[in-house]
Design a protein around this motif. Structure first.
Motif, short mmCIF file in Angstrom:
data_model
loop_
_atom_site.label_atom_id
_atom_site.label_comp_id
_atom_site.label_asym_id
_atom_site.label_seq_id
_atom_site.Cartn_x
_atom_site.Cartn_y
_atom_site.Cartn_z
N GLY A 173 0.80 -1.22 0.00
CA GLY A 173 0.00 0.00 0.00
C GLY A 173 0.83 1.27 0.00
O GLY A 173 0.45 2.27 0.60
N LYS A 213 0.51 5.86 1.55
CA LYS A 213 1.25 6.47 2.65
C LYS A 213 0.78 7.91 2.85
O LYS A 213 0.42 8.58 1.87
CB LYS A 213 2.75 6.45 2.35
CG LYS A 213 3.40 5.08 2.54
CD LYS A 213 4.88 5.16 2.19
CE LYS A 213 5.63 3.92 2.58
NZ LYS A 213 5.79 3.77 4.05
N THR A 265 -0.71 3.99 5.40
CA THR A 265 -0.22 2.61 5.48
C THR A 265 1.10 2.49 6.23
O THR A 265 1.71 1.43 6.25
CB THR A 265 -0.11 2.01 4.08
OG1 THR A 265 0.58 2.93 3.22
CG2 THR A 265 -1.48 1.73 3.50
N PRO A 294 -2.55 -1.75 7.37
CA PRO A 294 -2.55 -2.33 6.02
C PRO A 294 -3.60 -1.65 5.16
O PRO A 294 -4.59 -1.12 5.67
CB PRO A 294 -2.91 -3.79 6.28
CG PRO A 294 -3.76 -3.75 7.51
CD PRO A 294 -3.19 -2.64 8.35
N LYS A 295 -3.40 -1.66 3.85
CA LYS A 295 -4.37 -0.99 2.98
C LYS A 295 -5.75 -1.64 3.08
O LYS A 295 -6.77 -0.97 2.86
CB LYS A 295 -3.89 -1.00 1.53
CG LYS A 295 -3.80 -2.37 0.87
CD LYS A 295 -3.35 -2.24 -0.59
CE LYS A 295 -3.22 -3.60 -1.27
NZ LYS A 295 -2.79 -3.48 -2.67
#
Length: 265
Positions: A12, A16, A19, A23-24
């Motif tokens: 992911g 940012k 992430t 987690p995405k």
């Protein structure tokens, strides 16, 4: 009933700094994590087995799923040691699937307008994989003959062609000199477990498209065109607002909306 693999192992990086700490799969859209959106929507359309591959902040996903009412339907494929890409991830998860039913492959970070009950019906018994495609403009296209059998792949910017057929690689045309049909791949596909033995010679890590292009001359890999296909990639920060608008406008049926409202209550 029906089974699916939700690809959720990616880093992911385009999301940012969100992430950096999650987690995405757990990035929320309209207050609901992407993983929940996809699982609950597919659950409402008859899916009862979910295989989720995990890598980045894997334990967060495991802990989150444990708290959901769909937890008993989810099986994890652990890729914490190494990301295996789309093909390698599917190969690693082989033992987690029922071996008689097609497997829907779906990315955790996409929203779409596909009726998955309809899509499941399109996968005929003699077909090894069905790739959902459209006429969307892109730089890279899948190539199909007039019967929609996969013949290759082409990068229209560089002219590069991948195909197991020498005449396609050489000319970009069919065996009889006809233009091949070019369609954009949606990333959504239905995979028959019959194909797993053909993965034995592949390494641990590989792309599912590279696999399809390597075996389409001896397996029945077909394209299915959906002219009104609308897929939104929620892989970037600037797509989150668009995702909220997408969901409110046309993403879910009344049944899907009801399932999500119950999950948030």
């Amino acid at each position: 009933m029906k089974q699916t693999m939700i690809l959720a192992a990616g880093l992911g990086t385009r999301l940012k700094p969100l992430t950096d700490t999650m987690p995405k799969a757990l990035v929320p859209v309209s207050g609901t994590p992407l993983l929940d959106i996809n699982i609950r929507r597919l659950q409402s359309q008859g899916y009862d087995r979910f295989v989720v591959n995990i890598h980045h902040f894997a334990q967060q996903i495991v802990d989150h799923v444990a708290q959901q009412d769909y937890a008993s339907l989810v099986h994890f494929s652990d890729e914490t040691e190494q990301l295996l890409e789309t093909g390698g991830g599917l190969k690693k998860a082989q033992s987690l699937f029922r071996d008689t039913e097609p497997i829907l492959i779906h990315n955790v970070d996409i929203l779409d307008n596909v009726d998955y009950e309809w899509f499941a019906r399109q996968h005929q018994a003699d077909e090894d994989a069905v790739l959902l495609v459209s006429q969307r403009q892109t730089k890279r296209y899948l190539l199909f003959d007039n019967a929609m059998h996969l013949m290759g792949w082409k990068n229209i910017e560089t002219g590069e062609i991948k195909s197991p057929y020498e005449y396609v690689r050489r000319t970009g045309l069919s065996q009889h000199g006809e233009e091949l049909n070019m369609f954009a791949f949606s990333g959504i596909h239905s995979f028959s477990p019959r194909l797993f033995p053909l993965m034995d010679r592949f390494p641990d890590r590989f792309s599912i498209i590279d696999f399809y292009l390597s075996v389409c001359h001896r397996a029945r890999i077909v394209g299915l065109v959906k002219d009104d296909l609308d897929v939104l990639d929620v892989g970037k920060l600037d797509s989150l607002d668009a995702a909220e608008h997408y969901m409110s406008q046309h993403h879910f049926s009344d049944q899907d909306q009801s399932v999500l409202l119950q999950s948030n209550s």
